[in-house]
Motif scaffolding. Structure first.
Motif, mmCIF file in Angstrom:
data_model
loop_
_atom_site.group_PDB
_atom_site.id
_atom_site.type_symbol
_atom_site.label_atom_id
_atom_site.label_comp_id
_atom_site.label_asym_id
_atom_site.label_seq_id
_atom_site.Cartn_x
_atom_site.Cartn_y
_atom_site.Cartn_z
ATOM 1 N N ARG A 1 31.793 35.786 45.248
ATOM 2 C CA ARG A 1 32.983 36.649 45.250
ATOM 3 C C ARG A 1 34.049 36.063 46.173
ATOM 4 N NH1 ARG A 1 30.829 41.360 45.875
ATOM 5 N NH2 ARG A 1 31.387 42.227 43.854
ATOM 6 N N LYS A 2 33.593 35.614 47.345
ATOM 7 C CA LYS A 2 34.581 35.103 48.303
ATOM 8 C C LYS A 2 35.255 33.832 47.767
ATOM 9 C CE LYS A 2 35.474 34.420 53.117
ATOM 10 N NZ LYS A 2 35.044 34.610 54.493
ATOM 11 N N CYS A 3 34.465 32.950 47.160
ATOM 12 C CA CYS A 3 35.040 31.713 46.585
ATOM 13 C C CYS A 3 36.050 32.065 45.496
ATOM 14 C CB CYS A 3 33.952 30.871 45.920
ATOM 15 S SG CYS A 3 32.960 29.917 47.024
ATOM 16 N N VAL A 4 35.660 32.992 44.606
ATOM 17 C CA VAL A 4 36.508 33.325 43.460
ATOM 18 C C VAL A 4 37.801 33.983 43.946
ATOM 19 C CG1 VAL A 4 36.666 34.802 41.410
ATOM 20 C CG2 VAL A 4 34.607 33.466 41.822
ATOM 21 N N ARG A 5 37.666 34.885 44.914
ATOM 22 C CA ARG A 5 38.888 35.542 45.433
ATOM 23 C C ARG A 5 39.822 34.501 46.037
ATOM 24 N NH1 ARG A 5 37.121 41.123 48.538
ATOM 25 N NH2 ARG A 5 36.534 42.286 46.687
ATOM 26 N N LYS A 6 39.237 33.556 46.759
ATOM 27 C CA LYS A 6 40.076 32.522 47.382
ATOM 28 C C LYS A 6 40.756 31.689 46.301
ATOM 29 C CE LYS A 6 39.702 28.653 50.575
ATOM 30 N NZ LYS A 6 38.763 27.733 51.195
ATOM 31 N N LEU A 7 40.001 31.301 45.296
ATOM 32 C CA LEU A 7 40.546 30.445 44.232
ATOM 33 C C LEU A 7 41.704 31.117 43.501
ATOM 34 C CD1 LEU A 7 40.262 27.889 42.408
ATOM 35 C CD2 LEU A 7 38.690 29.210 41.000
ATOM 36 N N THR B 1 31.433 37.494 58.942
ATOM 37 C CA THR B 1 32.229 36.954 57.839
ATOM 38 C C THR B 1 31.328 36.093 56.967
ATOM 39 O OG1 THR B 1 34.137 35.621 57.224
ATOM 40 C CG2 THR B 1 33.003 34.945 59.219
ATOM 41 N N ILE B 2 31.619 36.072 55.675
ATOM 42 C CA ILE B 2 30.815 35.232 54.767
ATOM 43 C C ILE B 2 31.402 33.821 54.772
ATOM 44 C CG2 ILE B 2 30.329 34.816 52.310
ATOM 45 C CD1 ILE B 2 28.729 37.109 52.933
ATOM 46 N N LEU B 3 30.543 32.836 54.965
ATOM 47 C CA LEU B 3 31.002 31.441 54.949
ATOM 48 C C LEU B 3 30.198 30.657 53.928
ATOM 49 C CD1 LEU B 3 31.210 30.820 58.792
ATOM 50 C CD2 LEU B 3 33.115 31.161 57.226
ATOM 51 N N PHE B 4 30.822 29.633 53.379
ATOM 52 C CA PHE B 4 30.075 28.815 52.424
ATOM 53 C C PHE B 4 30.402 27.354 52.647
ATOM 54 C CE2 PHE B 4 33.574 31.179 50.452
ATOM 55 C CZ PHE B 4 34.508 30.157 50.346
ATOM 56 N N PRO B 5 29.455 26.464 52.285
ATOM 57 C CA PRO B 5 29.716 25.034 52.456
ATOM 58 C C PRO B 5 30.773 24.546 51.467
ATOM 59 C CG PRO B 5 27.431 25.451 51.748
ATOM 60 C CD PRO B 5 28.123 26.771 51.787
ATOM 61 N N LEU B 6 31.474 23.497 51.858
ATOM 62 C CA LEU B 6 32.546 22.955 51.014
ATOM 63 C C LEU B 6 32.055 22.569 49.630
ATOM 64 C CD1 LEU B 6 34.620 20.641 53.374
ATOM 65 C CD2 LEU B 6 35.323 22.785 52.250
ATOM 66 N N GLU B 7 30.853 21.977 49.570
ATOM 67 C CA GLU B 7 30.366 21.524 48.251
ATOM 68 C C GLU B 7 30.086 22.715 47.333
ATOM 69 O OE1 GLU B 7 28.722 20.903 51.209
ATOM 70 O OE2 GLU B 7 26.621 20.400 50.817
ATOM 71 N N PHE B 8 29.728 23.851 47.945
ATOM 72 C CA PHE B 8 29.498 25.056 47.151
ATOM 73 C C PHE B 8 30.820 25.515 46.535
ATOM 74 C CE2 PHE B 8 29.099 29.584 46.434
ATOM 75 C CZ PHE B 8 27.819 29.701 45.896
ATOM 76 N N GLU B 9 31.841 25.566 47.382
ATOM 77 C CA GLU B 9 33.159 25.999 46.912
ATOM 78 C C GLU B 9 33.682 25.050 45.824
ATOM 79 O OE1 GLU B 9 36.130 26.038 49.980
ATOM 80 O OE2 GLU B 9 37.589 27.054 48.703
ATOM 81 N N ALA B 10 33.496 23.747 46.049
ATOM 82 C CA ALA B 10 33.997 22.775 45.065
ATOM 83 C C ALA B 10 33.308 22.986 43.721
ATOM 84 C CB ALA B 10 33.752 21.353 45.570
ATOM 85 N N ALA B 11 31.997 23.257 43.761
ATOM 86 C CA ALA B 11 31.261 23.428 42.495
ATOM 87 C C ALA B 11 31.707 24.704 41.782
ATOM 88 C CB ALA B 11 29.750 23.474 42.768
ATOM 89 N N ILE B 12 31.942 25.773 42.538
ATOM 90 C CA ILE B 12 32.403 27.020 41.902
ATOM 91 C C ILE B 12 33.804 26.799 41.300
ATOM 92 C CG2 ILE B 12 33.088 29.442 42.336
ATOM 93 C CD1 ILE B 12 30.078 29.103 42.433
ATOM 94 N N ASN B 13 34.658 26.097 42.043
ATOM 95 C CA ASN B 13 36.008 25.834 41.521
ATOM 96 C C ASN B 13 35.954 25.007 40.239
ATOM 97 O OD1 ASN B 13 36.861 27.196 43.715
ATOM 98 N ND2 ASN B 13 37.846 25.487 44.756
ATOM 99 N N ASP B 14 35.106 23.972 40.234
ATOM 100 C CA ASP B 14 34.967 23.147 39.016
ATOM 101 C C ASP B 14 34.524 24.011 37.852
ATOM 102 O OD1 ASP B 14 35.614 20.907 40.366
ATOM 103 O OD2 ASP B 14 33.581 20.095 40.514
ATOM 104 N N ASN B 15 33.572 24.881 38.135
ATOM 105 C CA ASN B 15 33.032 25.769 37.105
ATOM 106 C C ASN B 15 34.141 26.674 36.554
ATOM 107 O OD1 ASN B 15 31.301 27.305 35.595
ATOM 108 N ND2 ASN B 15 29.779 27.568 37.204
ATOM 109 N N CYS B 16 34.936 27.235 37.466
ATOM 110 C CA CYS B 16 35.991 28.174 37.045
ATOM 111 C C CYS B 16 37.112 27.477 36.272
ATOM 112 C CB CYS B 16 36.590 28.887 38.260
ATOM 113 S SG CYS B 16 35.434 30.039 38.993
ATOM 114 N N GLU B 17 37.320 26.199 36.594
ATOM 115 C CA GLU B 17 38.397 25.467 35.910
ATOM 116 C C GLU B 17 38.169 25.393 34.405
ATOM 117 O OE1 GLU B 17 39.313 21.457 37.162
ATOM 118 O OE2 GLU B 17 39.849 22.248 39.139
#
Ligand SMILES: Nc1ncnc2c1ncn2[C@@H]1O[C@H](COP(=O)(O)OP(=O)(O)OP(=O)(O)O)[C@@H](O)[C@H]1O
Ligand SMILES: [Mg+2]
Length: 431
Positions: A421-427, A334-350
């Protein structure tokens, strides 16, 4: 042995310099002598010893016989005079916010190119752009360590605060530092502060690092009092366009419009940072004591595209859950990512527009690269989109380090790295 020039000798040097039409600390002079600026300054001050080979090279470059200008007596004593302010010729640093990078693998080529850009090409603006965790800050710190001796002042400022410092705050502190914290009258509006900084950048050679530029852009996007943040862009543009002897180094996850428009100025160098190469990435796996076959390592590194933050994270996970054995992890992949990575992608997408967000989702929903025409068709299921709007949206997603592109034959394909991709799909709740 170190040598010091005599007062008479320095007059001879001065005449030779004027005959060449060089400024007192001309870069051509220390460039031809292959020494750093502080060494030339030490030589000219005539107070402290300069290594003999450098002393000879400085004299040779300006066309004088070094043996004729040495103060042999002083050189023999090789001492610093009591009333000499050595701080005047040494680098002044203000880098409390700079990280101490202890582990740093690879990036030899990037470092070499960047050093050349700053030292030889005299770039006035250098930008390192790339996705979260790719190693921008670490590379900037490594680079700064290697080039700072060419400067008189070095300041590292972090913008990684919520909210980041306003430009007035940042410039007031910076100008105080550059003025040796003397009680100077600081201008009270941001335009005058910018003018003052540009004047200092012309008079002295300053290396300024601004780490985390994307925080400025995101502050603008959420609509906090903007004027003072917008002026960051103006400052950058002026530093790129005006003639001076200083350099600003910026790290950012996204390019702003100011950064993009600066790219056409010759003294601006913008680098898009990719992941670590195979060898450097392998060093991370080895340091985490993983057990793996070569092809397993390659797959892991490729899935995380050599992103050192993500690689460190997955290695630690494999170590914790699978006792470091990549074979066990592979069976429950499974693909895993650190929380700070996810937070930065989410901020970017916002901060994306509706079209940008729809385009991103069209790409994210696929598990393989998707062709331009197919993205267009998918969007057109909901609303009409012109080629120009779609291309501007794709360009923005690329500048935000969210998507990748490939050409195959006459077709263009767009893709997301697995962790993005995984971060974006989750978001967006895509399955
Ligand atoms: N060349 C490298 N070798 C080994 N580790 C590295 C290297 N570059 C970065 N790292 C490590 O990877 C992590 C992320 O690096 P860094 O903070 O520089 O990324 P970044 O691109 O600045 O991220 P962000 O966009 O979140 O600011 C850090 O723990 C850092 O020590
Ligand atoms: Mg960083």
């Amino acid at each position: 042995m170190g040598l010091i020039a005599s007062a008479q000798g320095l007059k001879t040097v001065e005449k030779a310099r004027l005959a060449k039409g060089w400024a007192r600390q001309a870069s051509i002079w220390y460039g031809e002598a292959h020494v750093e600026l502080p060494t030339l300054k030490r030589f000219l001050a005539g107070k402290v010893a300069v290594r003999q080979e450098n002393f000879e090279a400085i004299c040779k470059a300006v066309g004088v016989d070094w043996k004729q200008i040495v103060d042999w007596e002083k050189s023999g004593q090789n001492r610093v005079e009591d009333n000499f302010d050595i701080a005047q010729i040494c680098l002044k640093e203000d880098c409390n916010e700079m990280p101490d990078v202890q582990v740093f693998y690879g990036r030899e080529q990037e470092l070499e190119n960047l050093k050349q850009s700053i030292l030889q090409n005299r770039s006035r603006v250098v930008t390192l752009c790339g996705q979260p965790g790719i190693g921008k800050t670490a590379l900037a710190a490594k680079l700064a360590e290697e080039v700072k001796s060419d400067f008189e002042y070095f300041s590292w400022r972090s913008l990684n605060y919520a909210p980041p410092p306003t430009l007035s705050e940042l410039l007031s502190n910076l100008i105080k530092f550059l003025s040796h914290n003397e009680n100077i009258d600081l201008p009270n509006n941001v335009d005058d502060l910018i003018r003052k900084l540009l004047q200092i950048f012309g008079d002295r050679r300053v290396l300024l690092v601004l780490d985390g530029w994307e925080n400025i852009l995101r502050t603008q996007a959420v609509g906090v009092s903007q004027t003072d943040y917008e002026k960051y862009g103006i400052l950058l543009k002026l530093i790129g366009e005006r003639k001076h002897q200083s350099c600003i180094l910026i790290t950012t996850q996204e390019e702003s419009k100011e950064l993009s428009s600066l790219k056409y100025i010759p003294s601006v160098n913008s680098i898009r940072l990719l992941g670590l190469d195979l060898q450097a990435s392998l060093k991370i796996l080895n340091a985490k004591k993983l057990i793996f076959a070569p092809q397993q390592a390659e797959k892991l590194i490729n899935d995380y595209k050599g992103n050192p933050l993500a690689l460190n994270h997955i290695c630690e996970h494999i170590q914790k859950v699978f006792a470091g054995n990549v074979s066990h992890y592979e069976t429950k992949y499974t693909i895993l990512f650190p929380l700070e990575f996810e937070a930065a992608i989410n901020d970017n997408c916002e901060c994306l527009s509706k079209l940008e967000s729809d385009t991103l989702q069209s790409i994210a929903i696929e598990s393989t690269p998707i062709e331009y025409e197919k993205i267009k068709l998918q969007i057109q299921n909901n609303f009409e989109v012109s080629n120009s709007d779609l291309q501007i949206a794709l360009s923005s997603l690329f500048e935000r380090s969210l998507i990748e592109r490939y050409s195959q034959g006459s077709a263009m394909f767009y893709n997301l790295q697995p962790i993005i991709r995984k971060c974006v799909r989750k978001l967006y709740g895509l399955t």
